[in-house]
Design a protein around this motif. Structure first.
Motif, PDB file in Angstrom:
ATOM      1  N   ILE A  64      -9.596   0.515  14.401  1.00 60.06           N
ATOM      2  CA  ILE A  64      -8.247   0.372  14.982  1.00 60.06           C
ATOM      3  C   ILE A  64      -7.232   0.121  13.877  1.00 60.06           C
ATOM      4  N   ILE A  65      -7.600  -0.721  12.920  1.00 68.93           N
ATOM      5  CA  ILE A  65      -6.688  -1.022  11.801  1.00 68.93           C
ATOM      6  C   ILE A  65      -6.350   0.260  11.044  1.00 68.93           C
ATOM      7  N   VAL A  66      -7.344   1.090  10.812  1.00 70.61           N
ATOM      8  CA  VAL A  66      -7.100   2.372  10.119  1.00 70.61           C
ATOM      9  C   VAL A  66      -6.165   3.244  10.952  1.00 70.61           C
ATOM     10  N   ALA A  67      -6.402   3.310  12.264  1.00 70.31           N
ATOM     11  CA  ALA A  67      -5.547   4.117  13.145  1.00 70.31           C
ATOM     12  C   ALA A  67      -4.109   3.595  13.142  1.00 70.31           C
ATOM     13  N   VAL A  68      -3.952   2.292  13.205  1.00 73.41           N
ATOM     14  CA  VAL A  68      -2.609   1.688  13.177  1.00 73.41           C
ATOM     15  C   VAL A  68      -1.923   1.992  11.859  1.00 73.41           C
ATOM     16  N   HIS A  69      -2.629   1.703  10.774  1.00 71.90           N
ATOM     17  CA  HIS A  69      -2.044   1.862   9.436  1.00 71.90           C
ATOM     18  C   HIS A  69      -1.681   3.316   9.159  1.00 71.90           C
ATOM     19  N   THR A  70      -2.545   4.226   9.532  1.00 70.94           N
ATOM     20  CA  THR A  70      -2.325   5.661   9.276  1.00 70.94           C
ATOM     21  C   THR A  70      -1.167   6.208  10.117  1.00 70.94           C
ATOM     22  N   ASN A  71      -1.093   5.788  11.380  1.00 68.82           N
ATOM     23  CA  ASN A  71      -0.156   6.433  12.310  1.00 68.82           C
ATOM     24  C   ASN A  71       1.138   5.680  12.571  1.00 68.82           C
ATOM     25  N   LEU A  72       1.147   4.360  12.437  1.00 71.24           N
ATOM     26  CA  LEU A  72       2.360   3.600  12.774  1.00 71.24           C
ATOM     27  C   LEU A  72       3.064   3.004  11.559  1.00 71.24           C
ATOM     28  N   CYS A  73       2.313   2.660  10.530  1.00 67.39           N
ATOM     29  CA  CYS A  73       2.961   2.021   9.371  1.00 67.39           C
ATOM     30  C   CYS A  73       2.271   2.442   8.070  1.00 67.39           C
ATOM     31  N   PRO A  74       2.320   3.725   7.757  1.00 65.57           N
ATOM     32  CA  PRO A  74       1.623   4.212   6.563  1.00 65.57           C
ATOM     33  C   PRO A  74       2.210   3.698   5.254  1.00 65.57           C
ATOM     34  N   LYS A  75       3.431   3.202   5.262  1.00 62.51           N
ATOM     35  CA  LYS A  75       4.063   2.739   4.039  1.00 62.51           C
ATOM     36  C   LYS A  75       3.685   1.294   3.699  1.00 62.51           C
ATOM     37  N   PHE A  76       2.961   0.641   4.582  1.00 67.03           N
ATOM     38  CA  PHE A  76       2.552  -0.749   4.312  1.00 67.03           C
ATOM     39  C   PHE A  76       1.260  -0.764   3.522  1.00 67.03           C
ATOM     40  N   SER A  85      10.069  -7.569   6.118  1.00 68.83           N
ATOM     41  CA  SER A  85       9.420  -8.615   6.911  1.00 68.83           C
ATOM     42  C   SER A  85       8.211  -8.091   7.675  1.00 68.83           C
ATOM     43  N   GLY A  86       7.878  -6.825   7.489  1.00 74.87           N
ATOM     44  CA  GLY A  86       6.692  -6.268   8.119  1.00 74.87           C
ATOM     45  C   GLY A  86       6.926  -5.599   9.444  1.00 74.87           C
ATOM     46  N   ILE A  87       8.170  -5.348   9.795  1.00 74.90           N
ATOM     47  CA  ILE A  87       8.477  -4.666  11.057  1.00 74.90           C
ATOM     48  C   ILE A  87       8.700  -3.188  10.747  1.00 74.90           C
ATOM     49  N   PRO A  88       7.773  -2.337  11.186  1.00 70.00           N
ATOM     50  CA  PRO A  88       7.948  -0.914  10.901  1.00 70.00           C
ATOM     51  C   PRO A  88       9.002  -0.301  11.816  1.00 70.00           C
ATOM     52  N   PRO A  89       9.531   0.855  11.446  1.00 69.75           N
ATOM     53  CA  PRO A  89      10.480   1.531  12.333  1.00 69.75           C
ATOM     54  C   PRO A  89       9.777   2.000  13.605  1.00 69.75           C
ATOM     55  N   LYS A  90      10.548   2.242  14.641  1.00 69.34           N
ATOM     56  CA  LYS A  90       9.992   2.733  15.901  1.00 69.34           C
ATOM     57  C   LYS A  90       9.307   4.071  15.642  1.00 69.34           C
ATOM     58  N   PRO A  91       8.103   4.236  16.156  1.00 71.22           N
ATOM     59  CA  PRO A  91       7.398   5.497  15.901  1.00 71.22           C
ATOM     60  C   PRO A  91       7.995   6.653  16.695  1.00 71.22           C
ATOM     61  N   PRO A 115      -2.041  -8.078   3.199  1.00 74.11           N
ATOM     62  CA  PRO A 115      -2.512  -6.754   2.768  1.00 74.11           C
ATOM     63  C   PRO A 115      -3.924  -6.753   2.171  1.00 74.11           C
ATOM     64  N   LYS A 116      -4.354  -7.847   1.584  1.00 77.09           N
ATOM     65  CA  LYS A 116      -5.669  -7.875   0.944  1.00 77.09           C
ATOM     66  C   LYS A 116      -6.702  -8.645   1.749  1.00 77.09           C
ATOM     67  N   ASP A 117      -6.282  -9.188   2.872  1.00 79.64           N
ATOM     68  CA  ASP A 117      -7.186 -10.008   3.687  1.00 79.64           C
ATOM     69  C   ASP A 117      -7.702  -9.186   4.873  1.00 79.64           C
ATOM     70  N   LYS A 118      -8.714  -8.365   4.604  1.00 76.06           N
ATOM     71  CA  LYS A 118      -9.280  -7.497   5.647  1.00 76.06           C
ATOM     72  C   LYS A 118      -9.904  -8.325   6.773  1.00 76.06           C
ATOM     73  N   GLY A 119     -10.428  -9.490   6.448  1.00 72.48           N
ATOM     74  CA  GLY A 119     -10.998 -10.361   7.475  1.00 72.48           C
ATOM     75  C   GLY A 119      -9.942 -10.821   8.467  1.00 72.48           C
ATOM     76  N   LYS A 120      -8.787 -11.208   7.970  1.00 72.99           N
ATOM     77  CA  LYS A 120      -7.676 -11.639   8.839  1.00 72.99           C
ATOM     78  C   LYS A 120      -7.183 -10.466   9.686  1.00 72.99           C
ATOM     79  N   GLN A 121      -7.036  -9.309   9.062  1.00 75.04           N
ATOM     80  CA  GLN A 121      -6.586  -8.125   9.791  1.00 75.04           C
ATOM     81  C   GLN A 121      -7.560  -7.789  10.916  1.00 75.04           C
TER      82      GLN A 121
END
Length: 144
Positions: free
Chosen positions: A132-144, A53-59, A101-107
């Protein structure tokens, strides 16, 4: 006679109630044990359902530190002393990354709305939002 029976019945009920509420104050009484189930780690099924559902584990602490370094490198005002808030916003952004995942404008739009500060109440702009999106994706939810 009815009055005597009613009085006796009332006295009996009060005596029973008082004896039920009394406590043992003696020092040789064993302490009562409470049985609470031990907290358990989330099951794999729960973790899988949250990830779906898009909820990553606690970092972890290391993940948080890397995330804060990345955000501070973009603009120190992004975190502005509110580390818990920055993590919450990042985890919410992970859901956006997962759900679109493919809607960079929405992100980007969601990151601009989500990441604000007292000095940037309207967000940090599209360029920093993309970073910020890159920082989030890289550090908090890299598997998404």
């Amino acid at each position: 006679m009815k009055r005597t029976a009613a009085t006796a019945l009332t006295a009996l009920v009060l005596a029973a109630a008082l004896s039920a509420c009394s406590s043992d104050n003696s020092t040789d009484a064993a302490p009562k044990k409470t049985t609470r189930p031990a907290p358990s780690a989330p099951s794999k099924a729960t973790a899988d359902a949250e990830a779906d559902s898009g909820i990553p584990p606690k970092p972890s602490v290391a993940m948080k530190l890397a995330y804060f370094r990345a955000l501070t490198g973009i603009d120190p005002d992004i975190v502005h002393g509110k580390e818990d808030k920055a993590v919450d916003r990042g985890l919410n952004q992970c859901q956006t990354i997962h759900n679109f995942p493919k809607d960079k404008g929405k992100q980007t739009k969601m990151a601009e709305m989500r990441f604000t500060s007292p000095h940037h109440p309207e967000g940090f702009g599209k360029v920093k939002a993309a970073q910020i999106i890159v920082a989030v994706h890289t550090n908090l939810c890299p598997k998404f």
